[in-house]
Write a protein that holds these residues in place. Structure first.
Motif, PDB file in Angstrom:
ATOM      1  N   LYS A  52       8.496   4.569  39.667  1.00  0.00           N
ATOM      2  CA  LYS A  52       8.232   3.210  40.146  1.00  0.00           C
ATOM      3  C   LYS A  52       9.257   2.208  39.654  1.00  0.00           C
ATOM      4  CE  LYS A  52       3.425   3.821  41.046  1.00  0.00           C
ATOM      5  NZ  LYS A  52       2.201   4.056  40.326  1.00  0.00           N
ATOM      6  N   ILE A  85      10.013  -2.111  39.641  1.00  0.00           N
ATOM      7  CA  ILE A  85       9.317  -3.392  39.781  1.00  0.00           C
ATOM      8  C   ILE A  85      10.326  -4.536  39.860  1.00  0.00           C
ATOM      9  CG2 ILE A  85       9.016  -3.789  37.285  1.00  0.00           C
ATOM     10  CD1 ILE A  85       6.062  -4.740  38.189  1.00  0.00           C
ATOM     11  N   ARG A  97      10.536  -8.909  39.820  1.00  0.00           N
ATOM     12  CA  ARG A  97       9.908 -10.229  39.706  1.00  0.00           C
ATOM     13  C   ARG A  97      10.973 -11.262  40.032  1.00  0.00           C
ATOM     14  NH1 ARG A  97       6.040  -9.530  37.625  1.00  0.00           N
ATOM     15  NH2 ARG A  97       5.563  -7.700  36.438  1.00  0.00           N
ATOM     16  N   SER A 148       7.125 -11.010  43.912  1.00  0.00           N
ATOM     17  CA  SER A 148       7.173  -9.799  43.098  1.00  0.00           C
ATOM     18  C   SER A 148       6.891  -8.594  43.987  1.00  0.00           C
ATOM     19  CB  SER A 148       6.185  -9.874  41.935  1.00  0.00           C
ATOM     20  OG  SER A 148       4.939 -10.290  42.383  1.00  0.00           O
ATOM     21  N   VAL A 207       6.671  -3.966  43.999  1.00  0.00           N
ATOM     22  CA  VAL A 207       6.766  -2.651  43.360  1.00  0.00           C
ATOM     23  C   VAL A 207       7.228  -1.652  44.421  1.00  0.00           C
ATOM     24  CG1 VAL A 207       5.509  -0.788  42.241  1.00  0.00           C
ATOM     25  CG2 VAL A 207       5.000  -3.144  41.629  1.00  0.00           C
ATOM     26  N   GLU A 212       6.739   4.151  49.202  1.00  0.00           N
ATOM     27  CA  GLU A 212       5.751   3.070  49.317  1.00  0.00           C
ATOM     28  C   GLU A 212       6.300   1.810  48.660  1.00  0.00           C
ATOM     29  OE1 GLU A 212       2.795   3.901  50.629  1.00  0.00           O
ATOM     30  OE2 GLU A 212       2.600   6.066  50.314  1.00  0.00           O
ATOM     31  N   VAL A 235       5.152  -2.538  47.931  1.00  0.00           N
ATOM     32  CA  VAL A 235       4.240  -3.673  48.130  1.00  0.00           C
ATOM     33  C   VAL A 235       4.944  -4.941  47.658  1.00  0.00           C
ATOM     34  CG1 VAL A 235       2.111  -2.342  47.888  1.00  0.00           C
ATOM     35  CG2 VAL A 235       3.147  -3.368  45.863  1.00  0.00           C
ATOM     36  N   LYS A 262      -1.997 -16.263  48.535  1.00  0.00           N
ATOM     37  CA  LYS A 262      -0.909 -15.280  48.520  1.00  0.00           C
ATOM     38  C   LYS A 262      -0.637 -14.710  49.892  1.00  0.00           C
ATOM     39  CE  LYS A 262      -1.311 -13.412  43.873  1.00  0.00           C
ATOM     40  NZ  LYS A 262      -1.850 -12.293  43.101  1.00  0.00           N
ATOM     41  N   LYS A 306       2.267  -4.511  52.507  1.00  0.00           N
ATOM     42  CA  LYS A 306       2.092  -3.144  52.011  1.00  0.00           C
ATOM     43  C   LYS A 306       2.725  -2.223  53.025  1.00  0.00           C
ATOM     44  CE  LYS A 306      -2.542  -4.043  50.238  1.00  0.00           C
ATOM     45  NZ  LYS A 306      -3.954  -3.637  50.328  1.00  0.00           N
ATOM     46  N   TYR A 321      10.187   0.617  36.279  1.00  0.00           N
ATOM     47  CA  TYR A 321       8.924   0.121  35.743  1.00  0.00           C
ATOM     48  C   TYR A 321       8.560   0.870  34.470  1.00  0.00           C
ATOM     49  CZ  TYR A 321       3.979  -0.912  35.352  1.00  0.00           C
ATOM     50  OH  TYR A 321       2.753  -1.294  34.890  1.00  0.00           O
ATOM     51  N   ALA A 377      -2.342   4.964  47.466  1.00  0.00           N
ATOM     52  CA  ALA A 377      -1.094   4.744  46.739  1.00  0.00           C
ATOM     53  C   ALA A 377      -0.641   3.294  46.825  1.00  0.00           C
ATOM     54  CB  ALA A 377      -0.003   5.657  47.290  1.00  0.00           C
ATOM     55  N   GLN A 378      -0.679   2.712  48.044  1.00  0.00           N
ATOM     56  CA  GLN A 378      -0.222   1.332  48.211  1.00  0.00           C
ATOM     57  C   GLN A 378      -1.125   0.346  47.490  1.00  0.00           C
ATOM     58  OE1 GLN A 378       0.177   0.935  52.422  1.00  0.00           O
ATOM     59  NE2 GLN A 378       1.919   2.309  52.481  1.00  0.00           N
ATOM     60  N   ASP A 379      -2.447   0.640  47.575  1.00  0.00           N
ATOM     61  CA  ASP A 379      -3.373  -0.247  46.864  1.00  0.00           C
ATOM     62  C   ASP A 379      -3.147  -0.153  45.362  1.00  0.00           C
ATOM     63  OD1 ASP A 379      -4.512  -1.247  49.125  1.00  0.00           O
ATOM     64  OD2 ASP A 379      -5.999   0.346  49.254  1.00  0.00           O
ATOM     65  N   LEU A 401      -0.275   0.511  43.949  1.00  0.00           N
ATOM     66  CA  LEU A 401       0.934  -0.264  43.683  1.00  0.00           C
ATOM     67  C   LEU A 401       0.590  -1.738  43.604  1.00  0.00           C
ATOM     68  CD1 LEU A 401       3.816   1.262  45.840  1.00  0.00           C
ATOM     69  CD2 LEU A 401       3.246   1.692  43.465  1.00  0.00           C
ATOM     70  N   MET A 402      -0.298  -2.173  44.532  1.00  0.00           N
ATOM     71  CA  MET A 402      -0.673  -3.581  44.562  1.00  0.00           C
ATOM     72  C   MET A 402      -1.402  -3.988  43.281  1.00  0.00           C
ATOM     73  SD  MET A 402      -0.091  -6.150  46.334  1.00  0.00           S
ATOM     74  CE  MET A 402       0.096  -6.249  48.093  1.00  0.00           C
ATOM     75  N   LEU A 417      -1.148  -2.541  40.449  1.00  0.00           N
ATOM     76  CA  LEU A 417      -0.138  -2.471  39.384  1.00  0.00           C
ATOM     77  C   LEU A 417       0.659  -3.778  39.347  1.00  0.00           C
ATOM     78  CD1 LEU A 417       1.978   0.671  38.794  1.00  0.00           C
ATOM     79  CD2 LEU A 417       3.090  -1.519  38.744  1.00  0.00           C
ATOM     80  N   LEU A 418       0.974  -4.274  40.559  1.00  0.00           N
ATOM     81  CA  LEU A 418       1.726  -5.518  40.680  1.00  0.00           C
ATOM     82  C   LEU A 418       0.917  -6.687  40.120  1.00  0.00           C
ATOM     83  CD1 LEU A 418       4.381  -6.450  41.898  1.00  0.00           C
ATOM     84  CD2 LEU A 418       3.200  -6.905  44.030  1.00  0.00           C
ATOM     85  N   GLU A 419      -0.369  -6.700  40.484  1.00  0.00           N
ATOM     86  CA  GLU A 419      -1.219  -7.802  40.031  1.00  0.00           C
ATOM     87  C   GLU A 419      -1.400  -7.776  38.518  1.00  0.00           C
ATOM     88  OE1 GLU A 419      -4.583  -7.349  42.585  1.00  0.00           O
ATOM     89  OE2 GLU A 419      -3.527  -8.338  44.241  1.00  0.00           O
ATOM     90  N   SER A 439       0.669  -6.707  36.328  1.00  0.00           N
ATOM     91  CA  SER A 439       1.863  -7.075  35.578  1.00  0.00           C
ATOM     92  C   SER A 439       2.285  -8.520  35.824  1.00  0.00           C
ATOM     93  CB  SER A 439       3.008  -6.131  35.950  1.00  0.00           C
ATOM     94  OG  SER A 439       3.256  -6.227  37.326  1.00  0.00           O
TER      95      SER A 439
END
Lengths: 185, 305
Positions: free
Chosen positions: A23, A25, A27, A50, A52, A59, A61, A92, A96, A183, B23-25, B27-28, B30-32, B34
């Motif tokens: 992964k 990341i 920002r 931001s 990932v 994938e 997002v 927001k 995705k 990440y 997987a995408q959720d 990732l989401m 994980l994003l939130e 961090s």
């Protein structure tokens, strides 16, 4: 029996670990949009996006705060938040999606790669399936993603009043530029 | 034994597939996770720097000049002969300028008693949530008005200081949601010259009001100033002084805000509508009025990086 449970758990843990290791990341990514009409050009810039990216599966997002868009004119920014995007209700915007040709890329080598991304873009309370073209650039341990795509304002439940219809484009160009780092937990 | 293995395999497949599906959720989330919480400041508690008659917590943005035209007409009880007061207008023209995010300055001139006014507004607190949590916005207002109309009795000694009025306000507001904002305004109006000894030089009032947005561009507003009783005993132009009540709407277009209102006050500066309101809503001794704000961006924000 106990062995099997142990084995399964070990496999899953390994798998999870593997997923995390792939992964990236980002920002303070950049998202901007441009509206051009004969009356005036309007642009807004946001440096708080931001994202990932999972380079194994492709994938990706994105998440961006609507209030973070900065306009040249304070009043435009206010109207954008208050009247058009209703950022109190929908703070927001998210995306995705998945890089379709991830398997063809060798991201271990420095270079710029064309990518095709498909996924769901959510603005306000509307989610639409979109497909965009962009690039991924590998530069040392960083990956830089760039794209430009059009967004039809009316598709996302954004109503522009007749009085300012001539000043705001029906289709705005969205530009994205984010820089990913590996990440680490 | 075989059945057991199959069961386990099923479980593993189930767990794995659910992992992949989400997987995408994942990732989401994980994003939130961090994301570091940011302080999010409330914007546009009111559409205008004025609630209706008086001030709101809002100030023009930094580098923005606001041109304001206010009109208040005569009483609607004048009937059709005076076209419900429209024949007879008092008007104020003014400029507000945002010096910084927090500080604004305003000047104006009203035809009512040929009054000049000037003021400073400073945002002491800004409503915010997230990392920094603040439930209210508080703006301090300090204003001065100079009544320059000729003295009614020029033969007696008249002093310049007798023309001066000062107003100090704390404007305290909260935007409860995107539609509803309420404001409290503890106010002190100082009058250098008063009619009799029984009239207070320092008049205390408590203002309250708010807005409710009907659509993105339209809101209804209410504004009421309660005078602490016993401070003003002398009549003004032969009528008893009352509390000021203003009802109206804000209509917003691209760069303008139009505020249309009905009020029992005729004045556009604090000393008039707080200490000299004489109209009565019950006998429809009220006035139609409007404010028009137009903003000009003098200094562009250049945020391009």
């Amino acid at each position: 029996m106990m062995k099997k449970v142990f084995f399964c758990t070990a496999v899953m843990l390994l798998l999870l670990n593997h997923v995390v290791a792939q992964k990236y990341i980002a920002r303070n990514g950049y998202i901007g949009f441009f509206s051009a009409t004969p009356m005036e050009n309007i642009e807004a810039h946001n440096y708080q996006a931001s994202s990932v990216l999972d380079v194994e599966s492709g994938e990706m997002v994105y998440s961006v705060l609507i209030k973070g868009f900065e306009f040249e004119k304070a009043l435009m920014q206010e109207h954008f938040n208050e009247k058009y995007l209703e950022s109190d209700k929908y703070p927001k915007s998210t995306f995705k999606g998945k890089i379709l040709n991830i398997d063809e890329l060798d991201l271990s080598k420095d270079g710029i790669y064309d990518v095709e991304v498909e996924g769901d873009l959510t603005i306000k309370d509307v989610t639409k399936h979109i497909k965009v073209m962009g690039t991924l650039q590998r530069k040392g341990d960083r990956i830089i993603a760039k794209t430009k795509f059009p967004v039809r304002v009316a598709d996302y439940n954004i109503h522009i009043p007749a009085m300012v219809k001539d000043n705001i484009a029906e289709v705005v160009d969205v530009e994205v530029k984010v820089e990913y780092k590996p990440y680490k937990k | 034994m075989k059945a057991q293995i199959r069961k386990n395999l099923c479980l593993v497949v189930l767990v794995l597939s659910s992992l992949l599906l989400h997987a995408q959720d994942n990732l989401m989330s994980l994003l939130e996770e961090s994301e570091e919480p940011d302080t999010e400041y409330t914007i546009a508690t009111f559409k205008s720097t004025r609630l209706m008659s008086g001030q709101s917590v809002e100030i023009p943005a930094a580098g923005v000049l606001q041109y304001v035209i206010n009109h208040r007409f005569a009483r609607i009880t004048g009937g059709f002969y005076n076209i419900f007061g429209l024949d007879n207008a008092t008007m104020r023209m003014g400029f507000d300028y945002g010096i910084s995010k927090r500080l604004a300055v305003g000047v104006g001139r009203s035809s009512f008693e040929k009054t000049y006014d000037g003021y400073l507004k400073y945002k002491l607190l800004r409503q915010s949530k997230g990392a920094g949590n603040m439930p209210i916005t508080v703006t301090g207002f300090a204003g001065m008005a100079i009544k320059t109309i000729a003295w009614p009795e020029p033969d007696r000694p008249n002093y310049f200081s007798s023309r001066l009025y000062y107003t100090f306000q704390l404007l305290i507001a909260r935007k409860f949601n995107s539609d509803l904002s309420l404001q409290l305004m503890p106010t002190l109006v100082h009058r250098n010259l008063v009619a009799t000894r029984a009239d207070a030089n320092d008049v205390f009032a408590l203002g309250m009001g708010g807005r409710y947005k009907l659509t993105g561009s339209l809101s209804v507003n209410v504004e009421y100033y309660y005078l602490i009783p016993g401070q003003i005993v002398s009549p003004v132009y032969g009528e008893k002084v009352r509390n000021s009540l203003t009802l109206g709407v804000d209509i917003e277009t691209g760069g303008h805000v139009f505020q249309l209102m009905l009020s029992n006050s005729r004045g556009m500066s604090e000393k008039v509508f707080i200490t000299e309101t004489t109209g009565s809503w019950l006998s429809t001794n009220i006035h139609f009025g409007f404010n028009i704000n137009r903003v000009f961006t003098i200094i562009d924000k250049h945020n391009k990086k």
